[in-house]
Design a protein around this motif. Structure first.
Motif, PDB file in Angstrom:
ATOM      1  N   ALA A 203      41.177  50.567  34.232  1.00 45.14           N
ATOM      2  CA  ALA A 203      41.298  50.364  35.676  1.00 45.14           C
ATOM      3  C   ALA A 203      40.152  50.811  36.731  1.00 45.14           C
ATOM      4  CB  ALA A 203      42.323  51.960  35.991  1.00 45.14           C
ATOM      5  N   THR A 204      38.741  50.924  35.136  1.00 47.43           N
ATOM      6  CA  THR A 204      37.742  51.354  36.010  1.00 47.43           C
ATOM      7  C   THR A 204      36.827  50.098  35.902  1.00 47.43           C
ATOM      8  OG1 THR A 204      36.915  53.182  34.613  1.00 47.43           O
ATOM      9  CG2 THR A 204      38.071  53.922  36.971  1.00 47.43           C
ATOM     10  N   ALA A 205      36.759  49.238  34.447  1.00 50.21           N
ATOM     11  CA  ALA A 205      35.963  48.666  33.996  1.00 50.21           C
ATOM     12  C   ALA A 205      35.409  47.408  35.488  1.00 50.21           C
ATOM     13  CB  ALA A 205      36.317  47.389  32.992  1.00 50.21           C
ATOM     14  N   SER A 206      33.839  47.554  34.808  1.00 48.32           N
ATOM     15  CA  SER A 206      33.621  46.664  35.993  1.00 48.32           C
ATOM     16  C   SER A 206      33.773  45.170  35.769  1.00 48.32           C
ATOM     17  CB  SER A 206      31.206  46.294  35.001  1.00 48.32           C
ATOM     18  OG  SER A 206      31.626  45.443  34.587  1.00 48.32           O
ATOM     19  N   SER A 207      33.832  44.277  37.229  1.00 46.92           N
ATOM     20  CA  SER A 207      34.010  42.421  37.389  1.00 46.92           C
ATOM     21  C   SER A 207      33.753  41.906  36.304  1.00 46.92           C
ATOM     22  CB  SER A 207      33.526  42.621  38.537  1.00 46.92           C
ATOM     23  OG  SER A 207      32.280  42.330  38.597  1.00 46.92           O
ATOM     24  N   THR A 208      32.272  42.211  35.260  1.00 46.52           N
ATOM     25  CA  THR A 208      31.723  41.236  34.713  1.00 46.52           C
ATOM     26  C   THR A 208      32.570  41.781  33.376  1.00 46.52           C
ATOM     27  OG1 THR A 208      29.587  41.926  35.423  1.00 46.52           O
ATOM     28  CG2 THR A 208      29.771  40.529  32.919  1.00 46.52           C
ATOM     29  N   ASP A 209      33.361  42.420  32.470  1.00 49.59           N
ATOM     30  CA  ASP A 209      33.807  42.974  31.628  1.00 49.59           C
ATOM     31  C   ASP A 209      35.028  42.500  31.716  1.00 49.59           C
ATOM     32  OD1 ASP A 209      31.614  44.236  30.437  1.00 49.59           O
ATOM     33  OD2 ASP A 209      32.586  46.529  30.651  1.00 49.59           O
ATOM     34  N   TRP A 210      36.120  42.591  33.077  1.00 42.65           N
ATOM     35  CA  TRP A 210      37.244  42.419  33.623  1.00 42.65           C
ATOM     36  C   TRP A 210      37.514  40.986  33.381  1.00 42.65           C
ATOM     37  CZ3 TRP A 210      38.788  38.906  36.677  1.00 42.65           C
ATOM     38  CH2 TRP A 210      40.161  38.428  37.243  1.00 42.65           C
TER      39      TRP A 210
END
Length: 555
Positions: free
Chosen positions: A456-463
């Motif tokens: 839910a709070t992960a970076s957009s890069t990791d997503w």
């Protein structure tokens, strides 16, 4: 002297005749060294606007070049650095003048011109004797086709990159919208949906507007409609065409054993008729033909369209922007199956560009050794991360590949699938990270684990990494293969012929304008047969004969 004339003609066209005269018959074979005795290797360097190099590092001095310099007692210096079209112009000028770097990356057409002008080394024996086992196995995974593409008159003139961007082209669908509307897709769980399911989803998105925007459409496609490869299939109809057996722009083997271009096939006519029906129905963007690629990208980010055709890696460079703007956005990927329940694709060109070595360079084998080192040893050796920590850090922090001496990729055809399958097995507790096939997989596992701890709070890069590799590759590309519903049609030819060089742009223009008009109804589908005749008349007949001749020559 014939070669000198060729260079002079090219030079006159580029306005560099003086350079051409200088180059003819005056090759400098002297070995240049530094004061401490290191051999200087000059490169033609491909660059990018933001290579993400650590502070203090440059293209000439970075983790890769320092490792190469140390291992082979050389000093890499860039003869020129350029990006995109500027690089192509620099290569053209170098060829015209005959003053080329010791090593550079070129296209097949550029390599052919260099070969015809006797400007590059024959790499046949060097490859046979010096190529590592890993590099040879990578080419063998494509049935050695990259090596065939680098061969002229039985001589390997360039060391090829691989270009195994696998299909199928996927359909990335806003899953939060589908759930909001109660849409159930892929009921059998095989990773693929039908054309009817795609149609019904586009219709629902268009009519019910789950994004709540003032402007919305079911499906937006780029004006060109087609792509030459799966990596470039974003916003195209490539996936729909595959499901119908239509492969416009690709060379195919007809029922009679002769080559035919997919542009003029009956299946392509069927594709255009389908899209025309969707356009009339209002589920295909009413501004099709005028909306640019960038326009569609903005629509995706702004929530104006929720079905995005494209490759497995589109989350990495496009969909992440949607996630940054709307944290509630989620996507699921699907392949498109044909009427028989199969996912069919066309083979992409397995060959990328080529590394060539200047004729007269005293140690041409260094090009092969550098390739072995960068694309095999530092990637696949079990101790590579410990032996070359700087390079390991570059990979972990996604420093751009242009930082390597050669901006190419050499990967086995199934590496992506095996890497992601291994990563998923580790995440599921079915395998240890120490037992994965490719050491680079461990970096991917770390990123995926980071994402899964706090999605839910992960970076957009990791997503993006999780979405592309797990939702795209594992849940679709691996699944359709494991389910036994995937097949690939081989294309017999990817090159360029004399007539194609002369008339290819006109044929492309004819195709694009005709297809656009047929989709929008400005020209009836019944005119397709007339288009086919015109295509052949404007150069298609000559091109087809030339392609057939080249295909026959390889048998």
């Amino acid at each position: 002297m014939a070669n000198c004339k060729k260079k002079l003609v090219s030079a006159l066209m580029l306005g560099t005749a003086v350079l051409a005269f200088t180059a003819c018959g005056n090759k400098d074979d002297a070995v240049s060294t530094t004061k401490d005795g290191k051999l200087i290797i000059t490169l033609g360097r491909q660059t990018t606007a933001d290579p993400k190099l650590p502070k203090g590092d440059t293209y000439e001095s970075n983790a890769y070049t320092r490792a190469v310099d140390k291992k082979f007692n050389v000093k890499i210096k860039d003869k020129f650095e350029a990006n995109g079209d500027d690089y192509t112009r620099q290569v053209s000028l170098a060829i015209a003048s005959g003053d080329i770097p010791d090593m550079m990356v070129v296209s097949r057409d550029e390599m052919k011109e260099l070969y015809e002008n006797d400007l590059i080394e024959n790499m046949t024996d060097i490859y046979k004797k010096k190529a590592s086992k890993g590099i040879k196995e990578a080419y063998e995974s494509y049935n050695n086709r990259p090596l065939e593409d680098g061969t002229f008159d039985d001589k390997l003139m360039g060391l090829p990159a691989t270009a195994g961007d696998l299909g199928p082209s996927l359909f990335w669908i806003r899953d939060d919208w589908a759930q909001k509307l109660g849409l159930k897709l892929d009921a059998d769980g095989n990773g693929a949906i039908t054309i009817n399911e795609l149609h019904d989803t586009a219709k629902a998105f268009s009519e019910q507007n789950p994004g709540g925007t003032a402007k919305n459409t079911g499906l937006a496609l780029a004006p060109t409609l087609i792509s030459a490869n799966y990596g470039g299939s974003a916003y195209t109809s490539m996936g729909i065409g595959d499901a119908l057996g239509a492969h416009p722009g690709f060379w195919l083997t007809g029922d009679d054993g002769k080559v035919v271009n997919g542009t003029v096939s009956s299946q392509t006519k069927e594709l255009l008729a389908l899209l025309n029906g969707w356009y009339k129905e209002g589920i295909l963007d009413k501004q099709f033909g005028t909306r640019t690629w960038d326009d569609i990208s903005a629509m995706v980010v702004n929530g104006e369209t929720g079905i995005i055709p494209g490759p497995w890696h589109i989350p990495d460079w496009q969909l992440f922007q949607t996630k940054e703007k709307n944290k509630e956005a989620s996507f699921k990927a699907y392949a498109l199956e044909n009427a028989a329940g199969k996912v069919t694709t066309i083979q992409n060109n397995p060959t990328g560009n080529f590394v060539v070595v200047r004729k007269g360079f005293k140690k041409p084998e260094l090009a092969m050794k550098i390739i072995n080192f960068i694309y095999d040893e530092t990637r696949n050796d079990a101790t590579a991360a410990a032996d070359y920590p700087e390079i390991a850090d570059y990979r972990a922090t996604a420093v751009d590949g242009t930082s390597r001496p050669f901006n190419i990729e050499i990967n086995p055809s199934t590496e992506l699938l095996e890497t992601v399958s291994d990563a998923q097995a580790v995440l599921n507790g079915k395998k240890s990270a120490d037992t994965v096939k490719y050491p680079d997989t461990r970096t991917l596992i770390t990123t995926l684990e980071t994402y899964l701890k706090t999605p839910a709070t992960a970076s957009s890069t990791d997503w993006a990494t999780y979405t592309s590799r797990i939702i795209g590759v594992n849940d679709v590309m691996v699944k359709v293969r494991n389910e036994g519903i995937f097949s690939e049609t081989e294309s017999p030819y990817f090159g360029t012929t004399k007539t194609l060089e002369e008339k290819g742009a006109d044929l492309d223009k004819l195709r694009e304008e005709t297809f656009m008009k047929m989709v929008t109804g400005a020209k009836p589908i019944s005119d397709f047969d007339s288009f086919v005749k015109q295509w052949y008349k404007q150069g298609g007949t000559a091109v087809t004969k030339e392609v057939q001749k080249e295909v026959d020559a390889k048998k």
